[in-house]
Design an enzyme around this catalytic site. Sequence first.
Site, PDB file in Angstrom:
ATOM      1  N   ASP A  65       0.848  -1.199   0.000  1.00  0.00           N
ATOM      2  CA  ASP A  65       0.000   0.000   0.000  1.00  0.00           C
ATOM      3  C   ASP A  65       0.877   1.241   0.000  1.00  0.00           C
ATOM      4  OD1 ASP A  65      -3.264   0.177   0.924  1.00  0.00           O
ATOM      5  OD2 ASP A  65      -2.113   2.049   0.834  1.00  0.00           O
ATOM      6  N   ASP A  72       4.560   1.870  -4.047  1.00  0.00           N
ATOM      7  CA  ASP A  72       3.781   2.527  -5.091  1.00  0.00           C
ATOM      8  C   ASP A  72       3.651   1.526  -6.234  1.00  0.00           C
ATOM      9  OD1 ASP A  72       2.809   3.946  -7.224  1.00  0.00           O
ATOM     10  OD2 ASP A  72       4.320   5.544  -7.147  1.00  0.00           O
ATOM     11  N   ASN A 109      -6.101  -5.484  -5.998  1.00  0.00           N
ATOM     12  CA  ASN A 109      -7.184  -4.720  -5.393  1.00  0.00           C
ATOM     13  C   ASN A 109      -6.959  -3.209  -5.430  1.00  0.00           C
ATOM     14  OD1 ASN A 109      -9.372  -4.078  -3.361  1.00  0.00           O
ATOM     15  ND2 ASN A 109      -7.530  -3.559  -2.182  1.00  0.00           N
ATOM     16  N   TYR A 143     -12.992   5.675 -14.461  1.00  0.00           N
ATOM     17  CA  TYR A 143     -13.061   4.501 -13.594  1.00  0.00           C
ATOM     18  C   TYR A 143     -13.606   3.295 -14.364  1.00  0.00           C
ATOM     19  CZ  TYR A 143     -14.079   1.637  -9.510  1.00  0.00           C
ATOM     20  OH  TYR A 143     -14.113   0.628  -8.594  1.00  0.00           O
TER      21      TYR A 143
END
Length: 657
Positions: A440, A460, A487, A554
């Site tokens: 993360d 990253d 994810n 998106y």
Amino acid sequence: MRSLWDDKEAAGFKGDIAQRVYTSRLLGREPALVLHGGGNTSVKIERANLFGEPERLLMVKGSGWDLATIEAPGFAPVRMDHLLKLAALPRLSDPQMAAELRVATVDPAAPAPSVESILHAILPFKFVDHTHADALLSLTNTPHGVEHVREAFGERVVIIPYVMPGFDLARVCAERFPRERTGKTVGMVLMCHGLFTWGENARTAYERMIALVGRAERYLRAREAWTYPVSRKWRAPKTLRLDLANLRREISGAAGGPMIVATNSDPIFIDFARRKDIAALSQQGPATPDHILRTKQRPMLGRDVAKFVAEYRRYFETYAPAAKQKLTMLDAAPRIALDPEFGLATVGKTAAEAAIAADIYRHTVDVLSRAAALDQWRALPTKDLFEVEYWDLEQAKLRRQGAPPRFAGEVALITGGASGIGAACVETFLKQGAAVVALDLSAKVKELSPHPAYLGLVCDVTDAQALRDALEAAVRRFGGLDMLVLNAGVFPSSRTIGAMDSEEWERTMRVNLDANLLLLREAHPLLQLAPAGARVVVIASKNVPAPGPGASAYSASKAALTQLARVAALEWGGEGIRVNILHPNAVFDTALWTDEVLAKRAKNYGLSVDEYKRNNVLRTEVRSRDVAALTAEMCGPSFAKTTGAQVPIDGGNERVI
Ligand code: ZN
């Protein structure tokens, strides 16, 4: 070695059993005395039974308890008269002994008494302490062991030759101890095993242990055998992940299922692996019976697993032909590997098991190196090794452990693991037995779980080199990669096409699409080596089958990601890698959804926040943990024959149905 006894602390432990707890914990605080459940202690007390009759009891450490953290219920109350009668029997098989120890325990809820209970009972002293001290083993495990022990301890100890732990050892001690003890005796040395001390109070027994171990340490120091030089110049090569993942695949093959392989490239291990006498030193066997089950009789030198397995079987057949039928019960895979490039690798069904093996071997390196500096290292007698390894009691213990969780021995990598669906996946996969690596941008990821099977890395995901570094770290920690959960993603604020900002479009594509291509590409060689076949789960979106106005970036990025995943399913299916896609919708407990955004959206639809959350066919709320549960399921056996599938998890959506 110094006494950790503290009057003020000790005063808080009132009564014999509490005092027993206190000094047991003091012993447990020192890993050079007892490691991971090794060592045991006892106290003899008198107590009235239900009928008011006085009963002498041995309160002895129960199995499953660690001295460092033991509490009063960790001591099993065993009837002394029964134990002493057992000690007088001419023979007793180990399963019989275990059964008798159970029968003689007066509390049915107590843990199983230590297999060394009879030994504690025959020593006619109130408090008895027993350790497998490193310093002592460096003395006993040498060709002149008895001379070293005698010289170090003088008349303070009775010396018992090596006998396999269990009834036979108790029997030998029961015979020899009363005969050989003198007025000066304060301890008993079991060759190639450990040390007993005792006293009328907890402090005396404990401080005698510390004093004797201190003597052994000084003996080694005086002969320049305590510290050994470690070259600080070694560093493991930069890239080892493919080598290590290969090694893990072979080891897992020999073990009959996926295993965690943890490497430790501390210069101490690289140095040890590069010793000229490493074969002679490391191949004889372990230092004490306590170490055998977790580390096998000897480590693998280098990376030739097939050779190790063949030797193991040959060795087994030579020394324990009678126990041959039990071979099927145990895998022949190594538990320890020494390699001049990476140092130490330890193997376990779980990350915790592998870490325990590493801890034990760290002490083994001390014991072996010092014994070699003092005299010459000598392990337990070869024949006995197999007797111990196939020791009925230990086997029973292994059988009792039952079926492992479904992802035991496997490694999952989850991107965007610090919050929302990613964090729920971390928790779910850990619960189901996997070792988990979470990536993360947020530093929160590092502290997400204290679990030994968890590694959180700030990364990253759009940076290819950062991803390679993360994969390298993951493989060094756990050995390979079996499951990948893509994810991480961004959800830009609502914007019509007419108002679309190119930079925002590109950033969305970079995180939601390009980063996943990078990770799939970099992870592929590792996924190919997954022992039980790799699984990839892509967290896409309901917006793929049913896009929303104002979410062009998106929706388009997730649609492209879905298409990428479908191509991966086609390309990698032949390699046993399954790729499946989830389309969650309206999962509101994620970082994307602040209360403010939620309230605004609900208002747009003319709904309350609660109505908005349940605005689906099933009128149900979809939470992060629901998505995590389905993600894990997709990695499990029920999806074993499914790849390239797209499964919605949205409470039912009319536009999708
Ligand atoms: Zn022992």
